[in-house]
Design an enzyme around this catalytic site. Sequence first.
Site, short mmCIF file in Angstrom:
data_model
loop_
_atom_site.label_atom_id
_atom_site.label_comp_id
_atom_site.label_asym_id
_atom_site.label_seq_id
_atom_site.Cartn_x
_atom_site.Cartn_y
_atom_site.Cartn_z
N ASP A 5 3.67 3.88 -8.18
CA ASP A 5 4.12 4.41 -6.74
C ASP A 5 4.84 5.87 -7.15
OD1 ASP A 5 4.99 4.33 -4.09
OD2 ASP A 5 6.81 2.96 -4.41
N ARG A 41 5.59 11.49 -2.95
CA ARG A 41 6.85 12.08 -3.38
C ARG A 41 6.93 12.93 -4.32
NH1 ARG A 41 10.13 6.80 -3.86
NH2 ARG A 41 7.82 6.05 -3.75
N TRP A 42 6.08 12.73 -5.47
CA TRP A 42 5.82 13.93 -6.32
C TRP A 42 5.38 14.99 -5.84
CZ3 TRP A 42 1.87 16.44 -8.67
CH2 TRP A 42 1.94 17.11 -9.74
N HIS A 57 -1.67 11.69 -5.82
CA HIS A 57 -2.73 10.85 -6.50
C HIS A 57 -3.61 11.50 -7.50
CE1 HIS A 57 -1.41 8.38 -3.06
NE2 HIS A 57 -2.17 9.05 -2.14
N THR A 80 -4.35 -3.62 0.49
CA THR A 80 -5.31 -4.17 1.80
C THR A 80 -4.46 -3.52 3.12
OG1 THR A 80 -3.96 -6.14 1.78
CG2 THR A 80 -6.24 -6.26 1.42
N GLU A 81 -2.92 -3.11 2.77
CA GLU A 81 -2.29 -2.52 3.96
C GLU A 81 -2.47 -1.08 3.63
OE1 GLU A 81 -1.18 -5.07 1.93
OE2 GLU A 81 -1.46 -6.32 3.46
N TRP A 88 -4.84 0.63 4.02
CA TRP A 88 -5.94 1.25 5.20
C TRP A 88 -4.99 2.19 6.28
CZ3 TRP A 88 -10.90 1.51 3.79
CH2 TRP A 88 -11.34 0.77 2.76
N LEU A 126 -8.72 -4.30 -24.76
CA LEU A 126 -8.16 -4.53 -23.38
C LEU A 126 -8.52 -4.65 -22.37
CD1 LEU A 126 -5.11 -3.55 -22.35
CD2 LEU A 126 -6.22 -1.28 -21.86
N ARG A 174 7.29 -1.40 -11.58
CA ARG A 174 7.12 -0.33 -10.76
C ARG A 174 7.73 0.92 -10.60
NH1 ARG A 174 6.44 -1.60 -4.32
NH2 ARG A 174 6.40 0.54 -3.42
N ARG A 189 10.45 -3.30 -4.85
CA ARG A 189 9.43 -4.13 -3.96
C ARG A 189 8.22 -4.49 -4.58
NH1 ARG A 189 10.73 -0.31 -0.04
NH2 ARG A 189 8.72 0.91 -0.65
C1 FPP Z 1 2.71 -0.24 -2.96
O1 FPP Z 1 3.23 0.69 -2.33
C2 FPP Z 1 0.97 -0.04 -3.32
C3 FPP Z 1 0.47 0.67 -3.91
C4 FPP Z 1 1.35 1.86 -4.99
C5 FPP Z 1 -0.77 0.58 -4.32
C6 FPP Z 1 -1.59 2.06 -3.66
C7 FPP Z 1 -1.39 2.99 -4.91
C8 FPP Z 1 -1.82 4.27 -4.55
C9 FPP Z 1 -2.27 4.74 -3.26
C10 FPP Z 1 -1.83 5.21 -5.70
C11 FPP Z 1 -2.99 5.05 -6.46
C12 FPP Z 1 -2.93 6.07 -7.66
C13 FPP Z 1 -3.83 6.50 -8.29
C14 FPP Z 1 -3.82 7.50 -9.58
C15 FPP Z 1 -5.32 5.74 -8.31
P1 FPP Z 1 2.84 0.83 -0.87
O2 FPP Z 1 3.29 2.15 -0.35
O3 FPP Z 1 1.36 0.36 -0.36
O4 FPP Z 1 3.76 -0.19 -0.21
P2 FPP Z 1 5.27 -0.07 0.15
O5 FPP Z 1 4.95 0.42 1.85
O6 FPP Z 1 5.87 -1.57 0.25
O7 FPP Z 1 6.05 0.87 -0.52
#
Ligand code: FPP
Length: 254
Positions: A22, A26-27, A39, A68-69, A71, A133, A186, A192
């Site tokens: 996560d 913001r970065w 990303h 899944t969220e 999207w 791994l 996290r 969360r």
């Molecule tokens: C939680 O945050 C879910 C994630 C962090 C998974 C999705 C990850 C990415 C989009 C970054 C992937 C990075 C790379 C380098 C492939 P959320 O924002 O979906 O949930 P939240 O709204 O509860 O914070």
Amino acid sequence: MGNQSHLIETIGPDLHVAAIMDGNGRWATSRGLERTAGHAAGEDAITAIVTAAERYRVAELSLFAFSTENWNRPVAEVEFLMRFNGRLIDRHGQDYHDRNIRVRYLGEREAIPDDVRRKIGWIEELTGANSGLKLNFAFNHGGRAELATAVRSIVREAPDPSDITESTIQAHLQFSDIPDVDLLIRTSGEYRISNFMLWRLAYAELVFLDVYWPDFRDEHLAEALRIYETRTRRFGEISPEPHLAIAAAVGDQG
Ligand code: FPP
């Protein structure tokens, strides 16, 4: 940062570490960049945690790459994440194989674009017999969706309801042999779980680090492992078993 060779000696042989990557957005915005640049910058952090996991002899590493969220994010970001994750396979798949890493993708496949799904099939096939791994990308994964899929699969077999146990559910998960998570990390200072690996997080130790994912490096995994070593896992029991690693570190056999 303390003695990291101590970690190499004391981390148990079966540790499953999971990470919610996560803070990319913001970065990027803190640097005046598009969120997608965050990303992209997260790729180096994936490389770092995979290398560090090998170094500290972590057995299994699960990374949350798309939920899944997710999207529900802007279309352009979703499209970027789909393509980007496919390119990660192009860029690192052969190297993972050369390092004896076994790669799996945990999540629903149907909604994933065909070309990315083919790459997932390729990397899983290429690395499937590797013994190093175990690297899992949770991609189009949701903890609730995973359980709903398992329940549908159980119902199709029409068992006697009284025969359904926790083992039944475990056996019907997409990958029934992925073990419980021991340590969940996290990044980004959010506290969360966000629907990640719910079944396997039941007794995970949670570590929240104040670093954005693109800045995650070896020392952050070392820090999380060091925090994990200080925890006492009781699994609901009253008398604590000293953590294996701590016991080993102090030479306590009892
Ligand atoms: C939680 O945050 C879910 C994630 C962090 C998974 C999705 C990850 C990415 C989009 C970054 C992937 C990075 C790379 C380098 C492939 P959320 O924002 O979906 O949930 P939240 O709204 O509860 O914070």
